[in-house]
Design an enzyme around this catalytic site. Structure first.
Site, mmCIF file in Angstrom:
data_model
loop_
_atom_site.group_PDB
_atom_site.id
_atom_site.type_symbol
_atom_site.label_atom_id
_atom_site.label_comp_id
_atom_site.label_asym_id
_atom_site.label_seq_id
_atom_site.Cartn_x
_atom_site.Cartn_y
_atom_site.Cartn_z
ATOM 1 N N GLN A 1 0.851 -1.197 0.000
ATOM 2 C CA GLN A 1 0.000 0.000 0.000
ATOM 3 C C GLN A 1 0.889 1.250 0.000
ATOM 4 O O GLN A 1 0.605 2.234 -0.678
ATOM 5 C CB GLN A 1 -0.912 -0.004 1.230
ATOM 6 N N TRP A 2 1.972 1.165 0.759
ATOM 7 C CA TRP A 2 2.874 2.302 0.939
ATOM 8 C C TRP A 2 3.470 2.767 -0.401
ATOM 9 O O TRP A 2 3.532 3.952 -0.692
ATOM 10 C CB TRP A 2 4.009 1.864 1.865
ATOM 11 N N GLU B 1 14.655 -0.639 -0.959
ATOM 12 C CA GLU B 1 14.153 -1.732 -0.120
ATOM 13 C C GLU B 1 15.174 -2.850 -0.026
ATOM 14 O O GLU B 1 15.954 -3.078 -0.968
ATOM 15 C CB GLU B 1 12.837 -2.277 -0.729
ATOM 16 N N GLY C 1 15.412 -9.503 -1.340
ATOM 17 C CA GLY C 1 15.342 -10.933 -1.033
ATOM 18 C C GLY C 1 16.164 -11.745 -2.020
ATOM 19 O O GLY C 1 16.283 -12.960 -1.889
ATOM 20 N N ARG D 1 -3.620 8.180 4.626
ATOM 21 C CA ARG D 1 -3.340 6.995 5.447
ATOM 22 C C ARG D 1 -3.616 7.183 6.938
ATOM 23 O O ARG D 1 -3.555 6.208 7.692
ATOM 24 C CB ARG D 1 -1.890 6.534 5.211
HETATM 25 C C1 LIG Z 1 -8.347 3.957 1.730
HETATM 26 C C2 LIG Z 1 -7.642 3.629 0.441
HETATM 27 C C3 LIG Z 1 -8.084 2.581 -0.349
HETATM 28 C C4 LIG Z 1 -7.432 2.276 -1.551
HETATM 29 N N1 LIG Z 1 -7.872 1.216 -2.310
HETATM 30 C C5 LIG Z 1 -7.236 0.894 -3.444
HETATM 31 C C6 LIG Z 1 -7.660 -0.214 -4.256
HETATM 32 O O1 LIG Z 1 -8.617 -0.894 -3.936
HETATM 33 N N2 LIG Z 1 -6.979 -0.501 -5.374
HETATM 34 C C7 LIG Z 1 -5.883 0.240 -5.776
HETATM 35 O O2 LIG Z 1 -5.300 -0.061 -6.810
HETATM 36 N N3 LIG Z 1 -5.480 1.292 -5.056
HETATM 37 C C8 LIG Z 1 -6.103 1.651 -3.916
HETATM 38 N N4 LIG Z 1 -5.658 2.703 -3.166
HETATM 39 C C9 LIG Z 1 -4.487 3.452 -3.620
HETATM 40 C C10 LIG Z 1 -4.885 4.807 -4.229
HETATM 41 O O3 LIG Z 1 -5.678 4.639 -5.386
HETATM 42 C C11 LIG Z 1 -3.615 5.616 -4.598
HETATM 43 O O4 LIG Z 1 -2.854 4.909 -5.552
HETATM 44 C C12 LIG Z 1 -2.738 5.861 -3.390
HETATM 45 O O5 LIG Z 1 -3.498 6.324 -2.302
HETATM 46 C C13 LIG Z 1 -1.681 6.890 -3.743
HETATM 47 O O6 LIG Z 1 -2.313 8.132 -3.934
HETATM 48 P P1 LIG Z 1 -1.752 9.209 -4.931
HETATM 49 O O7 LIG Z 1 -1.633 8.663 -6.310
HETATM 50 O O8 LIG Z 1 -2.594 10.429 -4.766
HETATM 51 O O9 LIG Z 1 -0.321 9.482 -4.279
HETATM 52 P P2 LIG Z 1 1.080 9.765 -4.938
HETATM 53 O O10 LIG Z 1 1.507 8.661 -5.838
HETATM 54 O O11 LIG Z 1 2.006 10.122 -3.816
HETATM 55 O O12 LIG Z 1 0.839 11.010 -5.807
HETATM 56 C C14 LIG Z 1 0.573 12.278 -5.214
HETATM 57 C C15 LIG Z 1 -0.115 13.137 -6.234
HETATM 58 O O13 LIG Z 1 0.798 13.380 -7.295
HETATM 59 C C16 LIG Z 1 0.121 13.373 -8.536
HETATM 60 N N5 LIG Z 1 0.714 12.313 -9.377
HETATM 61 C C17 LIG Z 1 1.644 11.396 -8.995
HETATM 62 N N6 LIG Z 1 2.005 10.628 -10.023
HETATM 63 C C18 LIG Z 1 1.252 11.050 -11.077
HETATM 64 C C19 LIG Z 1 1.142 10.646 -12.421
HETATM 65 N N7 LIG Z 1 1.881 9.673 -12.938
HETATM 66 N N8 LIG Z 1 0.253 11.288 -13.208
HETATM 67 C C20 LIG Z 1 -0.497 12.292 -12.720
HETATM 68 N N9 LIG Z 1 -0.443 12.726 -11.454
HETATM 69 C C21 LIG Z 1 0.418 12.110 -10.646
HETATM 70 C C22 LIG Z 1 -1.360 13.144 -8.237
HETATM 71 O O14 LIG Z 1 -1.975 14.388 -8.095
HETATM 72 C C23 LIG Z 1 -1.328 12.474 -6.888
HETATM 73 O O15 LIG Z 1 -2.510 12.672 -6.130
HETATM 74 C C24 LIG Z 1 -6.319 3.044 -1.972
HETATM 75 C C25 LIG Z 1 -5.872 4.109 -1.177
HETATM 76 C C26 LIG Z 1 -6.525 4.412 0.016
HETATM 77 C C27 LIG Z 1 -6.022 5.566 0.851
#
Ligand SMILES: Cc1cc2nc3c(=O)[nH]c(=O)nc-3n(C[C@H](O)[C@H](O)[C@H](O)COP(=O)(O)OP(=O)(O)OC[C@H]3O[C@@H](n4cnc5c(N)ncnc54)[C@H](O)[C@@H]3O)c2cc1C
Length: 277
Positions: free
Chosen positions: A89-90, A100, A103, A200
């Site tokens: 998830q991280w 990381e 392994g 998170r």
């Molecule tokens: C409660 C919860 C449930 C979830 N459930 C699922 C699930 O069922 N399945 C699943 O696959 N994922 C799931 N996720 C993961 C979620 O969809 C996101 O991938 C994850 O939270 C990372 O968020 P982010 O992309 O905003 O963050 P980051 O990757 O840190 O990105 C931060 C911000 O940077 C921008 N950004 C980064 N990279 C790009 C890019 N390449 N193009 C455009 N903009 C970009 C976006 O604005 C983004 O919001 C879940 C997350 C949460 C918190």
């Protein structure tokens, strides 16, 4: 100021903050703090250092108004140890730099996550992604504990046997479970850390990743106390209203009924902590 030194952060550098049964968070290093955010913002206005009150007001203003780039001037580097299912998830948070343990190079240690009884619950009925708030009964918890533990033991025995047979580490590991602990270095700037924490620390995030996020936030507060206070004020402890929710709130303030029904009404009342009627 050239180099920020924060006594509260210096005091915890390298200290292990335990999380879950074998995990930890350690702050390895930091670059910048509240004063760097202020300096970075003021360089655009060309004005010098002001009082603590004005600096605090500026940080709150920046965060409230999504002036995000000054927060990117602060960087934190962590050493983290967590179960692989949490790490999966991280690493969805793409705006960090990460290394990381491999392994393929190293023999993985016999360390697996076993949830404590209180966190062994049934599937939630109203949240497809989550667990029920009520713990499963003691008998079921004991059984789950035994099942997980014996599988983990068996998996590690197979892994060790394959290693002893001279099988490549990169192959021997392929049946190790998601509960196995992994370690990595993680560096992220404060703006993106706040985005990570917003997602998170939320009640919808899985308990195990939330436990790590809470510790990360506690550590970040040592480095940037004002920015973290502003983050709580304007992000975690704030709510976002949709157009119809805003209209409903206006009706409530005029002493009229909300004008929402069913799930929409429930969501609205939950956001405002109004409970159920
Ligand atoms: C409660 C919860 C449930 C979830 N459930 C699922 C699930 O069922 N399945 C699943 O696959 N994922 C799931 N996720 C993961 C979620 O969809 C996101 O991938 C994850 O939270 C990372 O968020 P982010 O992309 O905003 O963050 P980051 O990757 O840190 O990105 C931060 C911000 O940077 C921008 N950004 C980064 N990279 C790009 C890019 N390449 N193009 C455009 N903009 C970009 C976006 O604005 C983004 O919001 C879940 C997350 C949460 C918190």
């Amino acid at each position: 100021m050239a180099h920020s030194v924060v006594p509260e952060a210096e005091a915890i550098l390298d200290a292990e903050y335990p999380v879950l049964d074998h995990g930890f968070v350690r702050l390895l290093d930091y670059l910048g703090s509240d004063d760097r955010i202020v300096e970075a913002a003021r360089v655009s206005f060309g004005s010098g250092t002001k009082s603590y009150r004005q600096d605090r007001g500026l940080i709150h203003y920046l965060l409230r108004n999504d002036h995000t780039s000054p927060f990117e001037q602060v960087n934190l580097t962590f050493h983290l140890k967590m179960p692989i299912f949490v790490a999966r998830q991280w690493i969805r948070h793409r705006t960090a730099r990460l290394n990381e343990i491999s392994g393929r190079y190293s023999v993985m240690r016999d360390e697996f996550y076993l949830p404590v009884d209180q966190h062994i619950s049934l599937q939630s009925e109203d949240n497809k992604q989550g667990r029920s708030d009520e713990p499963a009964g003691p008998e079921l918890q004991r059984r789950v504990h035994e099942m997980l533990e014996s599988e983990q033991k068996r998996n590690y025995e197979t892994y060790s046997e394959l290693i002893d047979m001279g099988i490549a580490r990169e192959l021997a590991r392929i049946d190790l479970p998601l509960s196995l602990y992994t370690e990595f270095y993680w560096q992220i700037d404060l703006h993106n850390l706040f985005h990570f924490l917003k997602l998170r620390l939320d009640a919808h995030a899985q308990y195990e990743i939330r436990a790590f996020a809470e510790t990360i936030f506690e550590i970040a507060t040592k480095v940037c106390p004002i920015a973290c206070e502003a983050f709580e004020e304007h992000v975690t402890d704030s709510i976002r209203l949709s157009q119809s929710e805003r209209a409903a709130l206006a009706r409530l303030l005029r002493g009229e009924p909300e004008g929402l029904k069913g799930k929409a009404l429930e969501r609205f009342r939950n956001k405002l902590n109004l409970g159920h009627e």
